[in-house]
Design a protein around this motif. Structure first.
Motif, short mmCIF file in Angstrom:
data_model
loop_
_atom_site.label_atom_id
_atom_site.label_comp_id
_atom_site.label_asym_id
_atom_site.label_seq_id
_atom_site.Cartn_x
_atom_site.Cartn_y
_atom_site.Cartn_z
N ASP A 1 15.53 15.30 10.30
CA ASP A 1 16.42 14.15 10.41
C ASP A 1 15.67 12.84 10.15
OD1 ASP A 1 18.56 12.43 11.18
OD2 ASP A 1 17.82 12.44 13.23
N ASN A 2 14.60 12.64 10.88
CA ASN A 2 13.85 11.39 10.73
C ASN A 2 13.09 11.32 9.42
OD1 ASN A 2 14.20 9.69 13.26
ND2 ASN A 2 13.89 11.74 14.07
N GLY A 3 12.66 12.48 8.91
CA GLY A 3 12.00 12.50 7.61
C GLY A 3 12.92 12.04 6.49
N VAL A 4 14.16 12.52 6.53
CA VAL A 4 15.14 12.12 5.52
C VAL A 4 15.40 10.61 5.61
CG1 VAL A 4 17.59 12.30 4.83
CG2 VAL A 4 16.25 14.37 5.31
N ILE A 5 15.60 10.12 6.81
CA ILE A 5 15.88 8.69 6.98
C ILE A 5 14.68 7.84 6.55
CG2 ILE A 5 16.31 6.88 8.71
CD1 ILE A 5 18.15 8.93 10.12
N LEU B 1 22.46 8.86 8.01
CA LEU B 1 22.40 9.58 9.28
C LEU B 1 23.17 10.90 9.19
CD1 LEU B 1 21.47 9.67 12.24
CD2 LEU B 1 23.57 8.45 12.83
N ALA B 2 24.37 10.85 8.63
CA ALA B 2 25.20 12.06 8.52
C ALA B 2 24.53 13.11 7.63
CB ALA B 2 26.59 11.71 7.97
N ILE B 3 24.00 12.68 6.50
CA ILE B 3 23.34 13.62 5.59
C ILE B 3 22.06 14.17 6.22
CG2 ILE B 3 22.14 13.80 3.36
CD1 ILE B 3 24.38 11.97 2.23
N SER B 4 21.30 13.32 6.90
CA SER B 4 20.05 13.78 7.52
C SER B 4 20.34 14.79 8.63
CB SER B 4 19.23 12.61 8.04
OG SER B 4 19.84 12.01 9.16
N LEU B 5 21.39 14.57 9.42
CA LEU B 5 21.75 15.52 10.47
C LEU B 5 22.28 16.83 9.87
CD1 LEU B 5 23.38 13.12 13.10
CD2 LEU B 5 21.21 14.36 13.33
N ALA B 6 23.04 16.73 8.78
CA ALA B 6 23.53 17.95 8.12
C ALA B 6 22.37 18.77 7.57
CB ALA B 6 24.51 17.58 7.00
#
Length: 172
Positions: A116-120, A140-145
């Protein structure tokens, strides 16, 4: 020789019995449905903590690093809290419940937070996006998915070995 065979058979039956109670399919692995359910449970706590941490950090005018640290700490807190609630409801004492929650959720939450945090962190502009901007919520939505997609096999592997959320199911 006969005795060794009997011990192996009894050991296999014990593992089969334990595996079935741990949410296994009974043939050496956890079901994808059980892994997805465990991951969704974890994702809920992580999402609550992430959003709350970002809202608090942004409201207080903190920079990206302290806000991200707060979001991660709260993600772990809420992830553990959701598991603790279920275990305590089953009548388990607090000390045991905390140990079970830590054993059940630590790797799952850590993987989820890393993704999650890596994507953000890697998404251009996402770290600096404000709560009122679509980029913040989309990232946020894409990172959580993505965290869900990556963490589900981790949970399947853990449950398949009698660890992770398989430990929690003993108390339900």
């Amino acid at each position: 020789m006969e005795h060794a065979h009997d011990e192996q058979h009894a050991d296999h039956q014990h593992h089969q019995h334990r595996d079935n109670h741990a949410g296994h399919t009974g043939h050496g692995g956890a079901s994808w449905a059980m892994a997805a359910k465990a991951t969704l449970h974890c994702l809920t706590g992580c999402a609550i903590g992430e959003v709350l941490g970002m809202v608090i950090g942004t409201a207080l005018g903190w920079g990206n690093v302290p806000t991200m640290i707060l979001a991660i700490v709260l993600a772990f807190f809420f992830g553990y809290a959701l598991t603790l609630r279920g275990i305590l409801t089953a009548g388990v004492d607090l000390r045991t419940a905390v140990r079970v929650a830590l054993a059940a959720d630590t790797l799952s939450i850590a993987v989820m937070e890393l993704i999650d945090n890596g994507v953000i962190a890697l998404w251009p502009g996402a770290m600096d996006a404000q709560l009122s901007e679509a980029l913040f919520w989309i990232a946020l939505a894409i990172s959580l998915a993505l965290a869900f997609v990556v963490t589900t096999p981790v949970n399947k592997w853990l449950i398949g070995r009698g660890k992770g959320h398989a430990v929690v199911h003993q108390y339900h």
